[in-house]
Write a protein that holds these residues in place. Structure first.
Motif, PDB file in Angstrom:
ATOM      1  N   LEU A 100      73.780  31.833   5.793  1.00 18.18           N
ATOM      2  CA  LEU A 100      74.324  31.594   4.451  1.00 18.18           C
ATOM      3  C   LEU A 100      73.239  31.741   3.393  1.00 18.18           C
ATOM      4  O   LEU A 100      73.468  32.325   2.323  1.00 18.18           O
ATOM      5  N   ASP A 101      72.060  31.234   3.679  1.00 16.49           N
ATOM      6  CA  ASP A 101      70.948  31.347   2.738  1.00 16.49           C
ATOM      7  C   ASP A 101      70.579  32.811   2.512  1.00 16.49           C
ATOM      8  O   ASP A 101      70.329  33.232   1.373  1.00 16.49           O
ATOM      9  N   ALA A 102      70.561  33.595   3.592  1.00 19.30           N
ATOM     10  CA  ALA A 102      70.235  35.019   3.466  1.00 19.30           C
ATOM     11  C   ALA A 102      71.305  35.759   2.665  1.00 19.30           C
ATOM     12  O   ALA A 102      70.990  36.615   1.823  1.00 19.30           O
ATOM     13  N   LYS A 103      72.575  35.434   2.900  1.00 19.31           N
ATOM     14  CA  LYS A 103      73.660  36.106   2.172  1.00 19.31           C
ATOM     15  C   LYS A 103      73.646  35.724   0.694  1.00 19.31           C
ATOM     16  O   LYS A 103      73.885  36.562  -0.178  1.00 19.31           O
ATOM     17  N   ALA A 104      73.370  34.460   0.409  1.00 15.99           N
ATOM     18  CA  ALA A 104      73.306  34.034  -0.989  1.00 15.99           C
ATOM     19  C   ALA A 104      72.172  34.759  -1.717  1.00 15.99           C
ATOM     20  O   ALA A 104      72.334  35.197  -2.865  1.00 15.99           O
ATOM     21  N   ALA A 105      71.031  34.917  -1.044  1.00 16.28           N
ATOM     22  CA  ALA A 105      69.912  35.646  -1.652  1.00 16.28           C
ATOM     23  C   ALA A 105      70.270  37.114  -1.857  1.00 16.28           C
ATOM     24  O   ALA A 105      69.938  37.714  -2.895  1.00 16.28           O
ATOM     25  N   ALA A 106      70.971  37.716  -0.878  1.00 16.52           N
ATOM     26  CA  ALA A 106      71.369  39.122  -1.000  1.00 16.52           C
ATOM     27  C   ALA A 106      72.356  39.318  -2.145  1.00 16.52           C
ATOM     28  O   ALA A 106      72.266  40.298  -2.901  1.00 16.52           O
ATOM     29  N   VAL A 107      73.292  38.395  -2.297  1.00 12.89           N
ATOM     30  CA  VAL A 107      74.274  38.504  -3.378  1.00 12.89           C
ATOM     31  C   VAL A 107      73.594  38.361  -4.737  1.00 12.89           C
ATOM     32  O   VAL A 107      73.908  39.087  -5.689  1.00 12.89           O
ATOM     33  N   ARG A 108      72.644  37.430  -4.839  1.00 13.51           N
ATOM     34  CA  ARG A 108      71.920  37.291  -6.112  1.00 13.51           C
ATOM     35  C   ARG A 108      71.159  38.569  -6.452  1.00 13.51           C
ATOM     36  O   ARG A 108      71.108  38.992  -7.616  1.00 13.51           O
ATOM     37  N   GLU A 109      70.579  39.188  -5.447  1.00 12.16           N
ATOM     38  CA  GLU A 109      69.847  40.437  -5.678  1.00 12.16           C
ATOM     39  C   GLU A 109      70.790  41.550  -6.129  1.00 12.16           C
ATOM     40  O   GLU A 109      70.473  42.311  -7.056  1.00 12.16           O
ATOM     41  N   GLN A 110      71.950  41.656  -5.474  1.00  9.22           N
ATOM     42  CA  GLN A 110      72.907  42.699  -5.842  1.00  9.22           C
ATOM     43  C   GLN A 110      73.527  42.438  -7.213  1.00  9.22           C
ATOM     44  O   GLN A 110      73.811  43.379  -7.962  1.00  9.22           O
ATOM     45  N   GLU A 111      73.732  41.170  -7.542  1.00  8.62           N
ATOM     46  CA  GLU A 111      74.252  40.852  -8.876  1.00  8.62           C
ATOM     47  C   GLU A 111      73.271  41.265  -9.957  1.00  8.62           C
ATOM     48  O   GLU A 111      73.673  41.724 -11.036  1.00  8.62           O
ATOM     49  N   ALA A 112      71.980  41.107  -9.666  1.00 13.53           N
ATOM     50  CA  ALA A 112      70.973  41.533 -10.640  1.00 13.53           C
ATOM     51  C   ALA A 112      71.007  43.044 -10.845  1.00 13.53           C
ATOM     52  O   ALA A 112      70.642  43.536 -11.914  1.00 13.53           O
ATOM     53  N   ARG A 113      71.465  43.773  -9.830  1.00 10.34           N
ATOM     54  CA  ARG A 113      71.574  45.229  -9.946  1.00 10.34           C
ATOM     55  C   ARG A 113      72.914  45.669 -10.529  1.00 10.34           C
ATOM     56  O   ARG A 113      73.153  46.867 -10.686  1.00 10.34           O
ATOM     57  N   GLY A 114      73.778  44.713 -10.790  1.00 10.77           N
ATOM     58  CA  GLY A 114      75.063  45.041 -11.389  1.00 10.77           C
ATOM     59  C   GLY A 114      76.130  45.462 -10.407  1.00 10.77           C
ATOM     60  O   GLY A 114      77.074  46.176 -10.779  1.00 10.77           O
ATOM     61  N   THR A 115      76.026  45.052  -9.143  1.00 15.93           N
ATOM     62  CA  THR A 115      77.031  45.412  -8.136  1.00 15.93           C
ATOM     63  C   THR A 115      78.300  44.601  -8.365  1.00 15.93           C
ATOM     64  O   THR A 115      78.289  43.373  -8.274  1.00 15.93           O
ATOM     65  N   ALA A 116      79.397  45.297  -8.645  1.00 16.91           N
ATOM     66  CA  ALA A 116      80.646  44.610  -8.986  1.00 16.91           C
ATOM     67  C   ALA A 116      81.275  43.922  -7.787  1.00 16.91           C
ATOM     68  O   ALA A 116      82.011  42.939  -7.934  1.00 16.91           O
ATOM     69  N   ALA A 117      80.994  44.419  -6.577  1.00 13.35           N
ATOM     70  CA  ALA A 117      81.622  43.852  -5.379  1.00 13.35           C
ATOM     71  C   ALA A 117      81.187  42.412  -5.120  1.00 13.35           C
ATOM     72  O   ALA A 117      81.850  41.695  -4.361  1.00 13.35           O
ATOM     73  N   CYS A 118      80.084  41.982  -5.723  1.00 10.03           N
ATOM     74  CA  CYS A 118      79.599  40.615  -5.494  1.00 10.03           C
ATOM     75  C   CYS A 118      80.593  39.571  -5.994  1.00 10.03           C
ATOM     76  O   CYS A 118      80.628  38.448  -5.479  1.00 10.03           O
ATOM     77  N   ALA A 119      81.383  39.940  -6.982  1.00  8.73           N
ATOM     78  CA  ALA A 119      82.350  38.983  -7.524  1.00  8.73           C
ATOM     79  C   ALA A 119      83.393  38.584  -6.486  1.00  8.73           C
ATOM     80  O   ALA A 119      83.965  37.493  -6.560  1.00  8.73           O
ATOM     81  N   ASP A 120      83.627  39.455  -5.490  1.00  9.62           N
ATOM     82  CA  ASP A 120      84.646  39.161  -4.477  1.00  9.62           C
ATOM     83  C   ASP A 120      84.218  38.054  -3.524  1.00  9.62           C
ATOM     84  O   ASP A 120      85.068  37.380  -2.932  1.00  9.62           O
ATOM     85  N   VAL A 121      82.901  37.877  -3.337  1.00 10.26           N
ATOM     86  CA  VAL A 121      82.425  36.880  -2.364  1.00 10.26           C
ATOM     87  C   VAL A 121      81.692  35.720  -3.030  1.00 10.26           C
ATOM     88  O   VAL A 121      81.367  34.742  -2.353  1.00 10.26           O
ATOM     89  N   ARG A 122      81.431  35.819  -4.319  1.00 13.93           N
ATOM     90  CA  ARG A 122      80.677  34.766  -4.992  1.00 13.93           C
ATOM     91  C   ARG A 122      81.377  33.416  -4.880  1.00 13.93           C
ATOM     92  O   ARG A 122      80.743  32.387  -4.602  1.00 13.93           O
ATOM     93  N   GLY A 123      82.667  33.382  -5.069  1.00 18.95           N
ATOM     94  CA  GLY A 123      83.397  32.118  -4.997  1.00 18.95           C
ATOM     95  C   GLY A 123      83.321  31.482  -3.617  1.00 18.95           C
ATOM     96  O   GLY A 123      83.119  30.265  -3.481  1.00 18.95           O
ATOM     97  N   ILE A 124      83.477  32.305  -2.577  1.00 17.54           N
ATOM     98  CA  ILE A 124      83.414  31.784  -1.203  1.00 17.54           C
ATOM     99  C   ILE A 124      82.025  31.224  -0.908  1.00 17.54           C
ATOM    100  O   ILE A 124      81.879  30.127  -0.350  1.00 17.54           O
ATOM    101  N   LEU A 125      80.998  31.974  -1.285  1.00 15.00           N
ATOM    102  CA  LEU A 125      79.627  31.521  -1.023  1.00 15.00           C
ATOM    103  C   LEU A 125      79.309  30.240  -1.790  1.00 15.00           C
ATOM    104  O   LEU A 125      78.618  29.353  -1.269  1.00 15.00           O
TER     105      LEU A 125
END
Length: 365
Positions: A100-125
């Motif tokens: 979970l910690d690794a996925k949260a870090a990966a999502v934060r990194e992708q959000e910084a790059r503007g990846t729109a798909a992160c919004a689909d999993v942000r709530g679950i994480l």
């Protein structure tokens, strides 16, 4: 005229050869045309093959990047089940917490790059993170509260906490307010425990000191000012024995220096008495041993080093160290036992060397 037939035959042969050569020329011309066409087709195929290779490499690169992105964003059911249902003491909870910690870090990194798909999993994480933080907070606080129980060997739950040091690292990366709450609670609890323990131990320890100690009147050059009356008793004290080293120097020998600490109630039952330097060694060896253990625990569990480790250590042990210094200053104010003071100085020097060997610089202040 005689060779006319031969000439006619030769003419026919030449004509036939010319026809053959003409056909060969036509065949070679057609073959040359075919070769040109084949060469053109080969070049076309080479160009198409190169383009296909480029597209293949691009697709493979995109597939690898896209696969990493998808793998980083997918939240498997095993992770959700472990975080929501598994007790924090189970190995699978720790494994999935790291995931979970690794996925949260990966999502934060992708959000910084503007990846729109992160919004689909942000709530679950976020929901999983809140649940994990809640369970970790309750678990660690229960361990800290267990230190407060009377007659508790706090080193046992402290050692158990080291098995779950990643919990605090997770809090540092995902919920700093909770991490600070746990650290402050630990500091408050342990500082009170150490202060209470050492204050009690020091008070009981001083009760087994020799009753006959050096006094001001035992010093050289001090006049005997005691009034001599009819009912006065002569002093049975001997200055020679008061300031005799005897076996007192053994307290700084290697075997005695790190010997087990004195147990006051056992000494009282056996009516045993000790000189001040023996009490000093026992008290400060206990302080040294616990301080080294505490410093190493703080560095490992709270992920600190350098000045931050020093500050956190003194937040825990500062009140105990101050109480120890005040007691020593109070005792030395009326202490006239030069041998005891000399031996105590050597004990401190040797304990500093032991602390250096254990790689604990926090006591050098």
């Amino acid at each position: 005229i005689q060779e006319s037939e031969n000439i006619a035959s030769l003419h026919n042969q030449i004509t036939a050869c010319d026809a053959v050569l003409e056909r060969m020329e036509q065949m070679l011309g057609a073959f040359q045309s075919d070769l040109s066409s084949i060469s053109s087709e080969i070049r076309t195929l080479q160009e198409q093959s190169g383009a296909m290779n480029i597209r293949l490499r691009n697709r493979q690169a995109v597939r690898g990047k896209l696969g990493e992105l998808v793998d980083g964003l997918i939240v498997p059911s095993a992770l959700i089940t472990a975080i929501l249902e598994a007790p924090v003491t189970e190995p699978r909870f720790l494994e999935q917490l790291q995931e979970l910690d690794a996925k949260a870090a990966a999502v934060r990194e992708q959000e910084a790059r503007g990846t729109a798909a992160c919004a689909d999993v942000r709530g679950i994480l976020d929901r999983l993170r809140v649940k994990a933080v809640t369970k970790i907070r309750e678990f660690i606080l229960q361990k800290i509260y267990s230190f407060r129980k009377p007659m508790t060997n706090y080193q046992i739950p402290q050692t158990a906490l080291l098995k779950y040091r990643f919990f605090y690292q997770f809090l540092l990366g995902n919920e700093r307010a909770t991490a600070k709450e746990i650290r402050d609670e630990y500091v408050e609890t342990l500082s009170k425990i150490y202060l209470s323990y050492y204050r009690s131990y020091l008070g009981r320890l001083m009760k087994v000191q020799y009753e006959e100690v050096a006094e001001k009147d035992d010093l050289m050059g001090v006049e005997d000012t005691a009034k001599k009356g009819f009912f006065s008793k002569p002093s049975l004290r001997s200055r020679n024995t008061i300031f005799t080293l005897g076996t007192r120097g053994s307290v700084i020998s290697p075997t005695e220096l790190e010997a087990p600490i004195l147990v006051p109630h056992t000494a009282q039952r056996g009516e045993q008495r000790y000189p001040f330097e023996a009490l000093f060694r026992s008290q400060h060896y206990a302080l040294l041993d616990n301080s080294c253990r505490e410093y190493l625990f703080i560095c490992e569990f709270f992920v600190v080093s350098g000045s931050a480790a020093h500050d956190l250590f003194h937040a825990v042990m500062g009140r105990t160290l101050s109480m120890t210094l005040k007691h020593l200053e109070s005792y030395l104010t009326d202490c006239y036992d030069a041998i005891a003071v000399f031996l105590c100085i050597h004990i401190v020097l040797r304990f500093r060397n032991i602390a250096a060997k254990r790689d604990v610089p926090a006591l050098d202040r």
